[in-house]
Scaffold this active site. Structure first.
Site, PDB file in Angstrom:
ATOM      1  N   GLU A 161       0.880  -1.176   0.000  1.00 38.34           N
ATOM      2  CA  GLU A 161       0.000   0.000   0.000  1.00 38.34           C
ATOM      3  C   GLU A 161       0.909   1.214   0.000  1.00 38.34           C
ATOM      4  OE1 GLU A 161      -2.888   0.105   3.193  1.00 38.34           O
ATOM      5  OE2 GLU A 161      -2.572   2.264   3.234  1.00 38.34           O
ATOM      6  N   CYS A 195      -2.888   7.333   4.895  1.00 36.15           N
ATOM      7  CA  CYS A 195      -2.927   7.035   3.460  1.00 36.15           C
ATOM      8  C   CYS A 195      -4.261   7.432   2.861  1.00 36.15           C
ATOM      9  CB  CYS A 195      -2.696   5.553   3.256  1.00 36.15           C
ATOM     10  SG  CYS A 195      -3.823   4.616   4.263  1.00 36.15           S
TER      11      CYS A 195
HETATM   12  N1  LIG Z   1       0.430   6.010   1.773  1.00 37.49           N
HETATM   13  C1  LIG Z   1       0.764   5.481   2.906  1.00 37.49           C
HETATM   14  O1  LIG Z   1       0.059   4.649   3.454  1.00 37.49           O
HETATM   15  C2  LIG Z   1       2.007   5.880   3.580  1.00 37.49           C
HETATM   16  C3  LIG Z   1       2.930   6.618   2.897  1.00 37.49           C
HETATM   17  N2  LIG Z   1       4.094   6.947   3.483  1.00 37.49           N
HETATM   18  C4  LIG Z   1       5.040   7.726   2.691  1.00 37.49           C
HETATM   19  O2  LIG Z   1       6.352   7.243   2.924  1.00 37.49           O
HETATM   20  C5  LIG Z   1       7.221   8.301   3.306  1.00 37.49           C
HETATM   21  C6  LIG Z   1       8.282   7.758   4.234  1.00 37.49           C
HETATM   22  O3  LIG Z   1       7.662   7.098   5.305  1.00 37.49           O
HETATM   23  P1  LIG Z   1       8.131   5.698   5.821  1.00 37.49           P
HETATM   24  O4  LIG Z   1       7.094   5.199   6.716  1.00 37.49           O
HETATM   25  O5  LIG Z   1       9.481   5.770   6.391  1.00 37.49           O
HETATM   26  O6  LIG Z   1       8.087   4.763   4.528  1.00 37.49           O
HETATM   27  P2  LIG Z   1       9.232   4.025   3.733  1.00 37.49           P
HETATM   28  O7  LIG Z   1       8.607   3.456   2.535  1.00 37.49           O
HETATM   29  O8  LIG Z   1      10.409   4.880   3.536  1.00 37.49           O
HETATM   30  O9  LIG Z   1       9.690   2.840   4.726  1.00 37.49           O
HETATM   31  C7  LIG Z   1       8.795   1.832   5.114  1.00 37.49           C
HETATM   32  C8  LIG Z   1       9.562   0.553   5.423  1.00 37.49           C
HETATM   33  O10 LIG Z   1      10.078   0.012   4.214  1.00 37.49           O
HETATM   34  C9  LIG Z   1      11.499  -0.087   4.279  1.00 37.49           C
HETATM   35  N3  LIG Z   1      12.036   0.320   2.989  1.00 37.49           N
HETATM   36  C10 LIG Z   1      11.771   1.467   2.330  1.00 37.49           C
HETATM   37  N4  LIG Z   1      12.428   1.497   1.153  1.00 37.49           N
HETATM   38  C11 LIG Z   1      13.120   0.335   1.083  1.00 37.49           C
HETATM   39  C12 LIG Z   1      13.996  -0.204   0.113  1.00 37.49           C
HETATM   40  N5  LIG Z   1      14.295   0.456  -0.999  1.00 37.49           N
HETATM   41  N6  LIG Z   1      14.537  -1.416   0.350  1.00 37.49           N
HETATM   42  C13 LIG Z   1      14.255  -2.088   1.476  1.00 37.49           C
HETATM   43  N7  LIG Z   1      13.437  -1.603   2.443  1.00 37.49           N
HETATM   44  C14 LIG Z   1      12.880  -0.412   2.252  1.00 37.49           C
HETATM   45  C15 LIG Z   1      11.917   0.871   5.365  1.00 37.49           C
HETATM   46  O11 LIG Z   1      13.138   0.463   5.915  1.00 37.49           O
HETATM   47  P3  LIG Z   1      14.262   1.541   6.316  1.00 37.49           P
HETATM   48  O12 LIG Z   1      13.756   2.226   7.543  1.00 37.49           O
HETATM   49  O13 LIG Z   1      15.473   0.734   6.528  1.00 37.49           O
HETATM   50  O14 LIG Z   1      14.381   2.493   5.150  1.00 37.49           O
HETATM   51  C16 LIG Z   1      10.763   0.758   6.332  1.00 37.49           C
HETATM   52  O15 LIG Z   1      10.916  -0.376   7.131  1.00 37.49           O
HETATM   53  C17 LIG Z   1       6.295   9.325   3.902  1.00 37.49           C
HETATM   54  O16 LIG Z   1       6.827  10.604   3.838  1.00 37.49           O
HETATM   55  C18 LIG Z   1       5.071   9.181   3.044  1.00 37.49           C
HETATM   56  O17 LIG Z   1       5.229   9.932   1.876  1.00 37.49           O
HETATM   57  C19 LIG Z   1       4.375   6.540   4.746  1.00 37.49           C
HETATM   58  C20 LIG Z   1       3.490   5.805   5.485  1.00 37.49           C
HETATM   59  C21 LIG Z   1       2.210   5.416   4.948  1.00 37.49           C
HETATM   60  O1  LIG Z   2      -7.131   4.466   8.760  1.00 40.06           O
HETATM   61  C1  LIG Z   2      -6.823   3.335   8.375  1.00 40.06           C
HETATM   62  O2  LIG Z   2      -7.221   2.330   8.897  1.00 40.06           O
HETATM   63  C2  LIG Z   2      -5.937   3.109   7.210  1.00 40.06           C
HETATM   64  C3  LIG Z   2      -4.763   3.927   7.278  1.00 40.06           C
HETATM   65  C4  LIG Z   2      -3.643   3.462   6.463  1.00 40.06           C
HETATM   66  O3  LIG Z   2      -3.622   2.399   5.876  1.00 40.06           O
HETATM   67  C5  LIG Z   2      -2.526   4.371   6.423  1.00 40.06           C
HETATM   68  O4  LIG Z   2      -2.707   5.531   6.770  1.00 40.06           O
HETATM   69  O5  LIG Z   2      -1.432   3.931   6.075  1.00 40.06           O
END
Ligand SMILES: NC(=O)C1=CN([C@@H]2O[C@H](COP(=O)(O)OP(=O)(O)OC[C@H]3O[C@@H](n4cnc5c(N)ncnc54)[C@H](OP(=O)(O)O)[C@@H]3O)[C@@H](O)[C@H]2O)C=CC1
Ligand SMILES: O=C(O)CCC(=O)C(=O)O
Length: 522
Positions: free
Chosen positions: A263, A300
């Site tokens: 996601e 999200c």
């Molecule tokens: N739409 C959504 O649901 C969400 C979107 N985001 C977006 O993500 C951005 C960063 O947030 P974050 O939560 O840190 O998300 P990331 O995608 O950066 O990281 C999430 C997890 O995936 C791992 N990961 C990320 N990239 C790689 C890679 N290339 N190879 C291996 N493992 C990887 C990270 O490990 P490591 O810490 O080692 O990098 C971490 O454990 C936010 O600014 C936002 O834009 C975040 C949360 C939810």
């Molecule tokens: O509110 C929720 O349950 C979904 C939220 C979600 O998946 C997210 O923000 O990454």
């Protein structure tokens, strides 16, 4: 007390590779403990233990699997205030939010326990043989089986409900799959507390030790190695588009590629239809900002795009939203990286020649505090620059002034895949709503009428998913009982002697599980 160790198959393990948790509200390291980063050997051990646990775990009586899930919920609740305090400190989220999330996490685990007991997820089908038919018809019996060990990436923005014991873990365990969690570096202490709860639940309910492991990482190699490990058979991920796509590439490049349920990114359009806009535009403006600002905009499902037909009614909506947004205090974001990405996202939007800055919220007074922002753009310009449609993770949204309904519907039809779309719709708008619905069905996973996209109900009819890039696989949901399907696959048994068949496939063994027998639902 936190020890900062990994959890590999029921054992705690130390490591010399260490990292500190951070308090985003102060920007300082949380000094009480440092946390172990896993080596590739640790990841391999966790995967080997998960593989060893697969056969014994997946063949346990369903009642025992359900009791394990319930025991995890009870152990998490028993962590009490210590869990809430640690999660608040590591994420900057307030206690009420974390307490609610803890309730949701326990509730999800109990929902999946009930789902396991229910048994219908096995989707049994039986076609009896007909030797007299030409050609003879074989006896065919189908059931769903678990895929094998699953890798789960904890999400930063839901430290409980989408993390170590969150929805991905609960649904994979419910399906019969051992889980190896890659913890998020943003909440390592919270992760350790929850991993301890799962480990205790596994021991007290007699689960094989490798049913659960937690690995943290100080480098991306940990997540990469986990997805590449040949014993892992599926991946659950919530995070950035770049991260999700990197993991998708690893999953696809394996000698034996595996499904990845990532996601990633959505702007969740809100469409205000003309009669609703005229009748309640001002109230909608304030309600929209309440949804946008919830949880510092770190959902999200955050409403990052609002579309309506231009005119005085839309001006009134924008005025009301602007007033509400101007009064928004800056909120502490989850990590410095997420705050920086938010600032960059707003700056890129503001730099677009097509975008007008409407207003901003109050300026931050401490580290990592995200300042709310509202922008507008003409409908005819929205698709001119992809930056208008990029997810800006935080309290930021773009109002799109469309020339008329035709332009609005055409614009919506060109959006990328989304988790949600929201319609503000009065009775007189129903004809326009009927034109929009088929377009939205092609684009999103959940369509909301007269509500807001934030706040996802955990139930049987929920879809939290959607076409790319909202998720990597639009055929599934990560929230609600249907999430179990992601970790199952069908197997048919042809002309199999009754003694060799899985018991659930024998004649008369499908009481109350809704089997399809010779084409008819029993
Ligand atoms: N739409 C959504 O649901 C969400 C979107 N985001 C977006 O993500 C951005 C960063 O947030 P974050 O939560 O840190 O998300 P990331 O995608 O950066 O990281 C999430 C997890 O995936 C791992 N990961 C990320 N990239 C790689 C890679 N290339 N190879 C291996 N493992 C990887 C990270 O490990 P490591 O810490 O080692 O990098 C971490 O454990 C936010 O600014 C936002 O834009 C975040 C949360 C939810
Ligand atoms: O509110 C929720 O349950 C979904 C939220 C979600 O998946 C997210 O923000 O990454």
């Amino acid at each position: 007390m936190l020890k900062g160790e990994l959890f590999i198959a029921g054992e705690r393990r130390a490591s010399s590779d260490r990292f500190q948790g951070q308090d985003p509200a102060t920007g300082a390291a949380i000094e009480d403990v440092s946390f172990a980063g896993a080596s590739e050997a640790d990841v391999a051990d966790a995967c080997a233990a998960a593989e060893a646990a697969f056969a014994p775990y997946s063949t346990l009586p369903l009642e025992q699997r359900a009791q394990f899930l319930e025991a995890i919920a009870t152990e998490i609740e028993a962590l009490g205030d210590a869990l809430v305090e640690r999660a608040c400190r590591e994420t900057g989220l307030p206690p009420a939010r974390i307490t609610g999330e803890r309730g949701r996490t326990a509730g999800q685990l109990r929902l999946f326990a009930a789902e396991v007991r229910d048994g219908r997820w096995q989707r049994v089908r039986i076609d009896h043989a007909d030797p007299a038919r030409i050609p003879p018809k074989p006896d065919l019996r189908l059931r769903m089986i678990p895929l094998g060990p699953v890798a789960v990436f904890g999400a930063s923005n839901f430290p409980l409900a989408f993390s170590v014991a969150g929805g991905d873990t609960a649904s994979a365990l419910a399906a019969g799959c051992p889980v190896v969690v890659k913890g998020h570096r943003a909440h390592p202490g919270t992760a350790e507390l929850v991993a301890g709860a799962i480990t205790r639940a596994a021991a007290s309910t007699g689960m094989p030790a490798g049913v659960f492991s937690l690995v943290n990482g100080t480098s991306r190699r940990v997540g990469e190695a986990l997805v590449a490990d040949p014993r892992i058979q599926a991946v659950g991920f919530t995070g950035s588009r770049a991260g999700g796509e990197a993991l998708m590439r690893i999953a696809a490049a394996r000698p034996r590629p595996i499904p990845i349920y990532a996601e990633m990114s959505a702007v969740n359009p809100v469409i205000i239809l003309p009669h609703a806009l005229a009748a309640r535009g001002t109230a909608l403006g304030a309600a929209f900002v309440a949804s946008l600002a919830m949880g510092a905009g770190q959902f999200c499902t955050n409403p990052g795009l609002v579309l309506a037909v231009d005119g005085p009614d839309l001006d009134a909506f924008i005025d009301a939203a602007g007033t509400a947004l101007t009064g928004q205090p800056a909120q502490t974001m989850l990590t410095q990286g997420i705050w920086e990405a938010f600032e960059q996202g707003k700056a890129k939007l503001g730099a677009s020649a097509h975008v007008t800055a409407v207003t901003q919220g109050a300026e931050g007074t401490g580290p990592n505090q995200g300042r709310a922002a509202l922008f507008s753009v003409k409908g005819s310009d929205l698709l001119a620059d992809p930056v208008h449609l990029h997810e800006v993770f935080g309290v930021s949204s773009v109002v799109v002034r469309c020339a008329d309904m035709d332009e609005l519907i055409a614009t919506v039809g060109q959006l990328e895949g989304q988790l949600t779309a929201t319609l503000q719709v009065d009775a007189a708008d129903h004809p326009a709503g009927a034109r929009l619905l088929p377009v939205l069905e092609r684009t999103v996973g959940r369509i909301i009428a007269n509500g807001w996209p934030t706040g996802v109900e955990v139930g049987h009819a929920m879809v939290h998913g959607g076409p790319y890039p909202a998720t990597s696989d639009s055929r599934s949901t990560s929230v609600g009982s249907m999430a179990i399907d992601r970790f199952l696959r069908p197997v048919s048994y042809q002309d199999m002697p009754a003694e060799l068949l899985p018991p659930v496939l024998n004649d008369g063994a499908q009481d109350n599980i809704g089997a399809r027998i010779d084409g008819r639902w029993a």
